[in-house]
Enzyme design. Sequence first.
Site, PDB file in Angstrom:
ATOM      1  N   HIS A 102      31.612  51.887  46.166  1.00  0.00           N
ATOM      2  CA  HIS A 102      30.976  50.564  46.089  1.00  0.00           C
ATOM      3  C   HIS A 102      31.649  49.599  47.039  1.00  0.00           C
ATOM      4  CE1 HIS A 102      34.128  50.740  43.011  1.00  0.00           C
ATOM      5  NE2 HIS A 102      34.346  49.451  43.249  1.00  0.00           N
ATOM      6  N   HIS A 104      32.336  45.443  47.603  1.00  0.00           N
ATOM      7  CA  HIS A 104      32.365  44.117  46.985  1.00  0.00           C
ATOM      8  C   HIS A 104      31.923  43.079  48.012  1.00  0.00           C
ATOM      9  CE1 HIS A 104      35.046  45.141  43.467  1.00  0.00           C
ATOM     10  NE2 HIS A 104      35.376  46.142  44.268  1.00  0.00           N
TER      11      HIS A 104
HETATM   12  P1  AMP Z   1      36.935  48.571  41.908  1.00  0.00           P
HETATM   13  O1  AMP Z   1      38.144  48.101  41.147  1.00  0.00           O
HETATM   14  O2  AMP Z   1      36.955  48.298  43.362  1.00  0.00           O
HETATM   15  O3  AMP Z   1      36.647  49.996  41.552  1.00  0.00           O
HETATM   16  O4  AMP Z   1      35.736  47.664  41.405  1.00  0.00           O
HETATM   17  C1  AMP Z   1      35.025  47.909  40.252  1.00  0.00           C
HETATM   18  C2  AMP Z   1      34.349  46.615  39.944  1.00  0.00           C
HETATM   19  O5  AMP Z   1      33.367  46.875  38.982  1.00  0.00           O
HETATM   20  C3  AMP Z   1      35.280  45.532  39.377  1.00  0.00           C
HETATM   21  O6  AMP Z   1      35.233  44.383  40.180  1.00  0.00           O
HETATM   22  C4  AMP Z   1      34.710  45.289  37.976  1.00  0.00           C
HETATM   23  O7  AMP Z   1      34.773  43.939  37.628  1.00  0.00           O
HETATM   24  C5  AMP Z   1      33.288  45.771  38.124  1.00  0.00           C
HETATM   25  N1  AMP Z   1      32.646  46.266  36.915  1.00  0.00           N
HETATM   26  C6  AMP Z   1      33.163  47.068  35.960  1.00  0.00           C
HETATM   27  N2  AMP Z   1      32.241  47.322  35.019  1.00  0.00           N
HETATM   28  C7  AMP Z   1      31.111  46.673  35.405  1.00  0.00           C
HETATM   29  C8  AMP Z   1      29.807  46.546  34.852  1.00  0.00           C
HETATM   30  N3  AMP Z   1      29.463  47.141  33.705  1.00  0.00           N
HETATM   31  N4  AMP Z   1      28.894  45.793  35.507  1.00  0.00           N
HETATM   32  C9  AMP Z   1      29.219  45.185  36.673  1.00  0.00           C
HETATM   33  N5  AMP Z   1      30.438  45.267  37.241  1.00  0.00           N
HETATM   34  C10 AMP Z   1      31.366  46.004  36.618  1.00  0.00           C
END
Ligand code: AMP
Length: 141
Positions: A102, A104
């Site tokens: 993903h 950001h």
């Molecule tokens: P990473 O730490 O780069 O893997 O980012 C994962 C992101 O997913 C974090 O910024 C979380 O806040 C976000 N996240 C986790 N669960 C959810 C969810 N159910 N819906 C939307 N974002 C989420």
Amino acid sequence: MAYDPNNIFARMVRGEIPCIKVYEDADTLAFMDIMPQSPGHTLVIPKVAGESLFDSEPAAVLAAMRTTQRVARAVARAFEAPGTIVTQFNGPVAGQTVFHLHFHIIPAYVSGTLRPHARERVDGAVLESQAVRIRAALLAT
Ligand code: AMP
């Protein structure tokens, strides 16, 4: 680490759990981050399996980047953000917490410092109102 097909983002792609969607096409999905680092923080994922940049198919990375550019433009316009941060983490040591590739999109504001990464949940109604602005900006392109 082997890709877990039941990670939270894969389940969103399959429609098994909800997300606050702002954009979707055949290859990608974009939705609000529930623990945003700034207002408008949005995530973009490819729909196919891939844990990180290293093990994802180039076509999936390309599709996600195309959507990231499109959605980032809309986010910046919707929030009149003077700057935008685009990040992507590979592995827990780098800060990755969800193991499906993903990107950001994090608006940067003159006065604001960023909230910590993946720590503080924001109310769903607030995120939905932000998503409305992003969807409108996407439609205007
Ligand atoms: P990473 O730490 O780069 O893997 O980012 C994962 C992101 O997913 C974090 O910024 C979380 O806040 C976000 N996240 C986790 N669960 C959810 C969810 N159910 N819906 C939307 N974002 C989420």
